[in-house]
Design a protein around this motif. Structure first.
Motif, PDB file in Angstrom:
ATOM      1  N   VAL A 288       0.368  -0.858   0.096  1.00  0.00           N
ATOM      2  CA  VAL A 288       0.345   0.772   0.493  1.00  0.00           C
ATOM      3  C   VAL A 288       1.535   1.244   0.209  1.00  0.00           C
ATOM      4  CG1 VAL A 288      -1.485   1.510   1.140  1.00  0.00           C
ATOM      5  CG2 VAL A 288      -2.038  -0.566   1.277  1.00  0.00           C
ATOM      6  N   ALA A 289      -0.243   2.102  -0.899  1.00  0.00           N
ATOM      7  CA  ALA A 289       1.252   3.592  -0.848  1.00  0.00           C
ATOM      8  C   ALA A 289      -0.108   4.983  -0.664  1.00  0.00           C
ATOM      9  CB  ALA A 289       2.044   4.011  -1.825  1.00  0.00           C
ATOM     10  N   LEU A 290       0.154   5.617   0.295  1.00  0.00           N
ATOM     11  CA  LEU A 290      -0.889   7.060   0.453  1.00  0.00           C
ATOM     12  C   LEU A 290      -0.357   7.990  -0.536  1.00  0.00           C
ATOM     13  CD1 LEU A 290      -1.219   6.860   3.841  1.00  0.00           C
ATOM     14  CD2 LEU A 290      -3.349   5.963   1.938  1.00  0.00           C
ATOM     15  N   VAL A 291      -1.150   8.934  -1.247  1.00  0.00           N
ATOM     16  CA  VAL A 291      -0.955  10.018  -2.323  1.00  0.00           C
ATOM     17  C   VAL A 291      -2.150  10.913  -1.698  1.00  0.00           C
ATOM     18  CG1 VAL A 291      -0.960  10.606  -4.632  1.00  0.00           C
ATOM     19  CG2 VAL A 291       0.144   8.681  -4.298  1.00  0.00           C
ATOM     20  N   GLY A 292      -1.341  11.609  -2.086  1.00  0.00           N
ATOM     21  CA  GLY A 292      -2.637  13.601  -2.484  1.00  0.00           C
ATOM     22  C   GLY A 292      -3.161  14.111  -0.331  1.00  0.00           C
ATOM     23  N   ASP A 293      -3.835  13.941  -0.508  1.00  0.00           N
ATOM     24  CA  ASP A 293      -4.438  13.827   1.148  1.00  0.00           C
ATOM     25  C   ASP A 293      -4.810  13.041   1.797  1.00  0.00           C
ATOM     26  OD1 ASP A 293      -4.804  16.725   0.524  1.00  0.00           O
ATOM     27  OD2 ASP A 293      -7.251  17.136   0.581  1.00  0.00           O
ATOM     28  N   ALA A 294      -4.981  11.881   1.723  1.00  0.00           N
ATOM     29  CA  ALA A 294      -4.768  10.689   1.470  1.00  0.00           C
ATOM     30  C   ALA A 294      -3.365   9.972   2.917  1.00  0.00           C
ATOM     31  CB  ALA A 294      -4.783   9.193   0.878  1.00  0.00           C
ATOM     32  N   ALA A 295      -2.434  10.984   2.817  1.00  0.00           N
ATOM     33  CA  ALA A 295      -0.849  11.253   3.632  1.00  0.00           C
ATOM     34  C   ALA A 295      -0.757  12.098   4.525  1.00  0.00           C
ATOM     35  CB  ALA A 295       0.150  11.132   2.482  1.00  0.00           C
ATOM     36  N   HIS A 296      -1.354  13.300   3.735  1.00  0.00           N
ATOM     37  CA  HIS A 296      -1.231  14.799   4.177  1.00  0.00           C
ATOM     38  C   HIS A 296      -2.408  15.907   4.029  1.00  0.00           C
ATOM     39  CE1 HIS A 296       0.389  15.521   0.441  1.00  0.00           C
ATOM     40  NE2 HIS A 296       1.263  14.677   0.730  1.00  0.00           N
ATOM     41  N   GLY A 297      -2.940  16.104   4.818  1.00  0.00           N
ATOM     42  CA  GLY A 297      -4.021  17.376   4.853  1.00  0.00           C
ATOM     43  C   GLY A 297      -3.847  18.653   5.707  1.00  0.00           C
ATOM     44  N   VAL A 298      -3.929  19.222   4.372  1.00  0.00           N
ATOM     45  CA  VAL A 298      -3.282  20.706   5.318  1.00  0.00           C
ATOM     46  C   VAL A 298      -3.891  21.534   4.992  1.00  0.00           C
ATOM     47  CG1 VAL A 298      -0.557  19.976   3.887  1.00  0.00           C
ATOM     48  CG2 VAL A 298      -2.070  21.036   3.184  1.00  0.00           C
TER      49      VAL A 298
END
Length: 409
Positions: A288-298
């Protein structure tokens, strides 16, 4: 085991399609699972939702063959003006101006509506034989299997791949099912988002006013007389403002907005978004890898949300394509760790930096106000500092993946 596709992408917003196109360009087979029906998204009319795309993001879209399709609907950002202020009093005497003339790469970025960007992504995905788009489907289960990962859809269908990528937002189901926990906090702020028409032309200038309750961004849209606004207020005030009639909503906005663009009127739908910071404790898990807001919501200060996601896209695509060419297992832990090492520190540092700026400016402490106003004035008076900030905001600094440098992988 037999794989139905090389990579499964959960989430078809914008990062998901961008990642699919990037991976497909390297010969990988990709399936995108999008919970929303594609036709409804492409038929949407003007609603004011738009993104500020940095120069580096524009380069990525160019390499992926998407930029030409949206160019006619993109508004160049020629200047960014930042100032402190209080509703009804106008901006503080010290301000900061970033001008695209100070760098060689042209406009610092472009404003682009969501509907045009998604339509271009959809057209490009449909034309790529390496991409399968499954609209109106939702991932409800996932499990790691020998040599891969298997997902279950709400329809009951099961699909197997070497890797699952979560592009499914701040409440990422992919991350939750993988056991990835999150760190974060709320700001007690809500963003009011809409579009306005104004009597005077904006001349491609974006404005960021820092108010005690939160920042107000005014972002130029094509045509010269429309702008998108992202207006941050306390949760209580925002909830009350959102319930107002259009006339009363404008009456609340005007003293914050000022009169520098002449008379204003609502020109789009009205949205609200609660503001918080949420960081995945890991960007990867087994298969599994996370991208975008799934990884970092700013926080939306400086409009870096989508740009951060596209940095993830460019880095993950490069890691996976290069690993595939070397004959490596693209879902193996050591391959995924390369992606995490490339992106986690950078995105976390930027997220925390925006958090600090929001906390510094979202108050009416007279001591802090004086210090930050002097700081804005100091940076504005030092050209080398201004250029450094411009290049950073444009996504031109740091260890850039090839796509962000305008090069194919």
């Amino acid at each position: 085991m037999t794989h139905d596709t090389d990579i499964l992408i959960a989430g078809g917003g914008l990062n998901g399609p961008a990642l699919a196109l990037a991976l497909a360009s390297g010969g990988l087979r990709v399936t995108v699972i999008d919970a929303r029906p594609a036709p409804l998204r492409t038929e949407a009319g003007f609603d004011g939702r738009a993104y500020a795309l940095a120069i580096a993001s524009k380069r990525l879209l160019t390499v992926l063959g998407v930029w030409q399709a949206v160019l006619a609907n993109a508004q160049p950002i020629l200047q960014i003006k930042t100032s402190d202020g209080i509703a009804g009093r106008g901006p503080a005497p010290f301000f900061l101006t970033f001008d695209s003339a100070e760098i060689d790469e042209g406009p610092m970025g472009f404003m682009l509506e969501d509907r045009f960007l998604y339509a271009a992504f959809l057209q490009a995905m449909q034309a790529d034989p390496n991409i399968t788009l499954m609209s109106g489907e939702t991932v409800v289960g996932q499990e790691v299997t020998p040599g891969g990962v298997r997902i279950t859809l709400a329809s009951g269908q099961s699909l197997a791949a070497r890797l699952l990528v979560g592009c499914d937002g701040r409440q990422s189901g992919v991350a939750q099912r993988a056991g990835i926990k999150r760190t974060g906090w709320g700001y007690g702020q809500t963003a009011l988002v809409t579009a306005i028409a104004h009597a005077k032309p904006h001349h491609g200038v974006a404005h960021q006013f820092f108010m005690p309750a939160g920042p107000l961004a005014i972002l130029p849209l094509p045509g010269g007389h429309h702008s998108s606004i992202v207006w941050s207020e306390t949760d209580t005030n925002a909830a009350a403002i959102q319930t107002l009639s259009d006339a009363d909503y404008l009456a609340a906005l005007r003293p914050r907005f000022g009169d520098f663009l002449g008379e204003i009127a609502l020109a789009g739908a009205r949205f609200t978004y609660p503001l918080n910071l949420t960081l995945a404790n890991s960007f990867v898990a087994p298969r599994v890898a996370l991208v975008g807001d799934a990884a970092h919501g700013v926080h939306p200060i400086a409009g870096q949300g989508l740009n951060l996601g596209l940095r993830d896209v460019a880095a993950l695509a490069q890691v996976l394509i290069e690993a595939s060419r070397r004959g490596e297992d693209i879902g193996a832990a050591d391959v995924l760790d390369r992606y995490q090492e490339w992106r986690r520190f950078d995105s976390t540092a930027l997220a925390l930096g925006m958090d600090s700026i929001n906390r510094l400016f979202s108050n009416d402490n007279p001591i802090l106000r004086t210090g930050r106003d002097l700081g804005l004035g100091l940076v504005n008076a030092l050209p080398f500092l201004r250029r450094r900030f411009i290049r950073q905001a444009a996504g031109l600094s740091g260890d850039l993946p090839r796509l962000l440098a305008g090069q194919a992988i």
